[in-house]
Scaffold this motif. Structure first.
Motif, PDB file in Angstrom:
ATOM      1  N   MET A 136       0.840  -1.187   0.000  1.00 53.41           N
ATOM      2  CA  MET A 136       0.000   0.000   0.000  1.00 53.41           C
ATOM      3  C   MET A 136       0.878   1.241   0.000  1.00 53.41           C
ATOM      4  SD  MET A 136      -3.292   0.245   2.511  1.00 53.41           S
ATOM      5  CE  MET A 136      -4.001  -1.358   2.647  1.00 53.41           C
ATOM      6  N   ASN A 137       0.558   2.208  -0.845  1.00 52.47           N
ATOM      7  CA  ASN A 137       1.320   3.450  -0.830  1.00 52.47           C
ATOM      8  C   ASN A 137       0.743   4.404   0.220  1.00 52.47           C
ATOM      9  OD1 ASN A 137      -0.855   4.973  -1.996  1.00 52.47           O
ATOM     10  ND2 ASN A 137      -0.213   4.318  -4.033  1.00 52.47           N
ATOM     11  N   ASP A 138       1.401   5.548   0.419  1.00 54.70           N
ATOM     12  CA  ASP A 138       0.988   6.482   1.472  1.00 54.70           C
ATOM     13  C   ASP A 138      -0.449   6.958   1.301  1.00 54.70           C
ATOM     14  OD1 ASP A 138       3.474   6.247   2.626  1.00 54.70           O
ATOM     15  OD2 ASP A 138       4.240   8.138   1.843  1.00 54.70           O
ATOM     16  N   LYS A 139      -0.843   7.260   0.074  1.00 53.79           N
ATOM     17  CA  LYS A 139      -2.212   7.728  -0.158  1.00 53.79           C
ATOM     18  C   LYS A 139      -3.220   6.639   0.192  1.00 53.79           C
ATOM     19  CE  LYS A 139      -4.232   8.657  -4.302  1.00 53.79           C
ATOM     20  NZ  LYS A 139      -4.650   9.424  -5.499  1.00 53.79           N
ATOM     21  N   GLU A 140      -2.942   5.415  -0.186  1.00 58.19           N
ATOM     22  CA  GLU A 140      -3.848   4.309   0.120  1.00 58.19           C
ATOM     23  C   GLU A 140      -3.972   4.089   1.626  1.00 58.19           C
ATOM     24  OE1 GLU A 140      -3.167   1.622  -3.902  1.00 58.19           O
ATOM     25  OE2 GLU A 140      -1.795   1.385  -2.200  1.00 58.19           O
ATOM     26  N   LEU A 160      -3.544   6.396   4.071  1.00 55.55           N
ATOM     27  CA  LEU A 160      -4.349   7.478   4.638  1.00 55.55           C
ATOM     28  C   LEU A 160      -5.818   7.329   4.270  1.00 55.55           C
ATOM     29  CD1 LEU A 160      -1.926  10.466   3.994  1.00 55.55           C
ATOM     30  CD2 LEU A 160      -2.630   9.577   6.238  1.00 55.55           C
ATOM     31  N   HIS A 161      -6.081   6.992   3.035  1.00 58.16           N
ATOM     32  CA  HIS A 161      -7.458   6.832   2.576  1.00 58.16           C
ATOM     33  C   HIS A 161      -8.144   5.692   3.328  1.00 58.16           C
ATOM     34  CE1 HIS A 161     -10.264   6.843  -1.191  1.00 58.16           C
ATOM     35  NE2 HIS A 161     -10.904   7.161  -0.097  1.00 58.16           N
ATOM     36  N   ARG A 162      -7.426   4.618   3.547  1.00 62.43           N
ATOM     37  CA  ARG A 162      -7.977   3.482   4.304  1.00 62.43           C
ATOM     38  C   ARG A 162      -8.372   3.900   5.722  1.00 62.43           C
ATOM     39  NH1 ARG A 162      -5.605  -0.212   7.769  1.00 62.43           N
ATOM     40  NH2 ARG A 162      -6.764  -2.162   7.975  1.00 62.43           N
ATOM     41  N   LEU A 177      -5.855  15.112   3.897  1.00 57.81           N
ATOM     42  CA  LEU A 177      -6.144  13.734   4.298  1.00 57.81           C
ATOM     43  C   LEU A 177      -5.789  13.507   5.763  1.00 57.81           C
ATOM     44  CD1 LEU A 177      -5.222  11.372   1.336  1.00 57.81           C
ATOM     45  CD2 LEU A 177      -7.122  11.064   2.911  1.00 57.81           C
ATOM     46  N   VAL A 178      -4.621  13.957   6.164  1.00 57.38           N
ATOM     47  CA  VAL A 178      -4.223  13.822   7.565  1.00 57.38           C
ATOM     48  C   VAL A 178      -5.187  14.605   8.456  1.00 57.38           C
ATOM     49  CG1 VAL A 178      -2.425  14.372   9.263  1.00 57.38           C
ATOM     50  CG2 VAL A 178      -1.795  13.332   7.070  1.00 57.38           C
ATOM     51  N   HIS A 179      -5.494  15.833   8.054  1.00 60.50           N
ATOM     52  CA  HIS A 179      -6.405  16.682   8.833  1.00 60.50           C
ATOM     53  C   HIS A 179      -7.753  15.981   9.047  1.00 60.50           C
ATOM     54  CE1 HIS A 179      -8.264  20.387  10.301  1.00 60.50           C
ATOM     55  NE2 HIS A 179      -9.297  20.068   9.532  1.00 60.50           N
ATOM     56  N   MET A 180      -8.319  15.420   7.972  1.00 61.50           N
ATOM     57  CA  MET A 180      -9.631  14.795   8.098  1.00 61.50           C
ATOM     58  C   MET A 180      -9.572  13.449   8.817  1.00 61.50           C
ATOM     59  SD  MET A 180     -12.164  16.679   7.454  1.00 61.50           S
ATOM     60  CE  MET A 180     -13.323  15.347   7.735  1.00 61.50           C
ATOM     61  N   CYS A 181      -8.471  12.737   8.722  1.00 62.05           N
ATOM     62  CA  CYS A 181      -8.317  11.514   9.527  1.00 62.05           C
ATOM     63  C   CYS A 181      -8.357  11.878  11.008  1.00 62.05           C
ATOM     64  CB  CYS A 181      -7.002  10.800   9.201  1.00 62.05           C
ATOM     65  SG  CYS A 181      -7.007   9.855   7.677  1.00 62.05           S
ATOM     66  N   VAL A 182      -7.624  12.930  11.362  1.00 63.62           N
ATOM     67  CA  VAL A 182      -7.563  13.361  12.756  1.00 63.62           C
ATOM     68  C   VAL A 182      -8.917  13.898  13.210  1.00 63.62           C
ATOM     69  CG1 VAL A 182      -6.503  15.027  14.328  1.00 63.62           C
ATOM     70  CG2 VAL A 182      -5.081  13.759  12.711  1.00 63.62           C
ATOM     71  N   GLU A 183      -9.531  14.754  12.404  1.00 61.21           N
ATOM     72  CA  GLU A 183     -10.825  15.325  12.789  1.00 61.21           C
ATOM     73  C   GLU A 183     -11.885  14.240  12.929  1.00 61.21           C
ATOM     74  OE1 GLU A 183     -14.108  18.682  11.655  1.00 61.21           O
ATOM     75  OE2 GLU A 183     -12.004  19.042  11.230  1.00 61.21           O
ATOM     76  N   THR A 184     -11.917  13.310  11.998  1.00 57.37           N
ATOM     77  CA  THR A 184     -12.908  12.234  12.069  1.00 57.37           C
ATOM     78  C   THR A 184     -12.668  11.369  13.298  1.00 57.37           C
ATOM     79  OG1 THR A 184     -13.079  12.264   9.661  1.00 57.37           O
ATOM     80  CG2 THR A 184     -13.955  10.323  10.786  1.00 57.37           C
ATOM     81  N   ALA A 185     -11.411  11.052  13.573  1.00 61.29           N
ATOM     82  CA  ALA A 185     -11.096  10.250  14.767  1.00 61.29           C
ATOM     83  C   ALA A 185     -11.461  10.995  16.046  1.00 61.29           C
ATOM     84  CB  ALA A 185      -9.621   9.868  14.769  1.00 61.29           C
ATOM     85  N   GLN A 186     -11.225  12.303  16.076  1.00 59.80           N
ATOM     86  CA  GLN A 186     -11.588  13.094  17.255  1.00 59.80           C
ATOM     87  C   GLN A 186     -13.093  13.010  17.500  1.00 59.80           C
ATOM     88  OE1 GLN A 186     -10.999  17.316  16.830  1.00 59.80           O
ATOM     89  NE2 GLN A 186     -11.370  17.702  18.989  1.00 59.80           N
TER      90      GLN A 186
END
Length: 193
Positions: A1-5, A7-9, A134-143
Motif C-alpha cells: 500500500m502506498n501512502d495515499k492508500e 491514509l485513505h484506508r 487527508l491527515v487533517h480529516m483523519c484526525v478530525e474524524t477520529a476526534q
C-alpha cells in the motif's frame, strides 16, 4: 500500500466507525444533546460529512454542488452540529454517504501533492496539499469518533466497535461496576494525599 492508500484506508475506517455509532440507537437518543454543549450522535455525523465536503470539494476546486444551509450566514449557531426537527436521520446518513463518495472520488483523482486552498483558514496556512487535508480529516474524524464513543456509552453502555472489539476489555456489568468503584476510590484517595 502506498501512502495515499494508507491514509485513505484510515479515513474510510473512521467514517464507517462513526456512522456505526448510530446502529441500534433510537431517533431521540441519536439526536438529543448528551453534553452541556449540546453534542449529539447525529450532529457529529452531520458535522463530519459537511466539513469533509468542504475540504475535499471546495479546497481542491471540486465543489460537490450540495447545498448545506447550516453553513449560511443566517443559520442557527453551530447548525452543522445538530438536527432541526425537519432534518431526518435518513437525511444525515444519506449526506454521510454522499460526502464519502465525493471525498473518495477527489482522493482517487488527485496525487498527494495536489495543491488546494482552504479559504476559511488564515492566509498564512491556506495553501495545502491533498496529503495535509487527508491527515487533517483523519484526525478530525477520529476526534469526533472519540466523542461519539463516549456519547454512545452514555446512551446505552456500548463501547468501541461492539462486543467483539479486541481493544475493549470484556467485562460483565458487575465487573465494570467494580472497576468504576476502584477508579472512583483512587480519585477520592488522591484528594487526601
Amino acid at each position: 500500500m502506498n501512502d495515499k492508500e494508507v491514509l485513505h484506508r484510515y479515513l474510510r475506517l473512521r467514517r464507517e466507525d462513526l456512522l456505526a455509532k448510530l446502529d441500534g440507537v433510537g431517533d431521540y437518543d441519536a439526536r438529543r444533546p448528551l453534553t452541556p454543549t449540546g453534542t449529539n450522535l447525529l450532529g457529529l455525523v452531520k458535522h463530519v460529512a459537511s466539513v469533509q465536503l468542504g475540504y475535499f470539494g471546495e479546497v481542491f476546486g471540486r465543489p460537490s454542488g450540495r447545498d448545506l444551509p447550516w453553513f449560511e450566514d443566517d443559520a442557527a449557531p453551530e447548525a452543522d452540529l445538530w438536527l432541526t426537527a425537519e432534518e431526518s436521520r435518513e437525511d444525515i446518513i444519506e449526506l454521510h454517504h454522499f460526502s464519502a463518495a465525493h471525498t473518495d472520488a477527489t482522493i482517487e483523482a488527485l496525487p498527494l501533492d495536489a495543491v488546494g486552498e482552504v479559504p476559511w483558514w488564515s492566509p498564512a496556512r491556506r495553501r495545502v496539499t491533498l496529503q495535509q487535508i487527508l491527515v487533517h480529516m483523519c484526525v478530525e474524524t477520529a476526534q469526533h469518533l472519540g466523542h461519539a464513543d463516549i456519547l454512545r456509552e452514555l446512551v446505552d453502555g456500548s463501547t468501541g466497535r461492539g462486543q467483539n472489539d479486541p481493544n475493549m476489555p470484556q467485562r460483565t456489568a458487575e465487573e465494570w461496576k467494580k472497576h468504576w468503584e476502584e477508579v472512583e476510590t483512587a480519585a477520592r484517595h488522591a484528594l487526601h494525599t
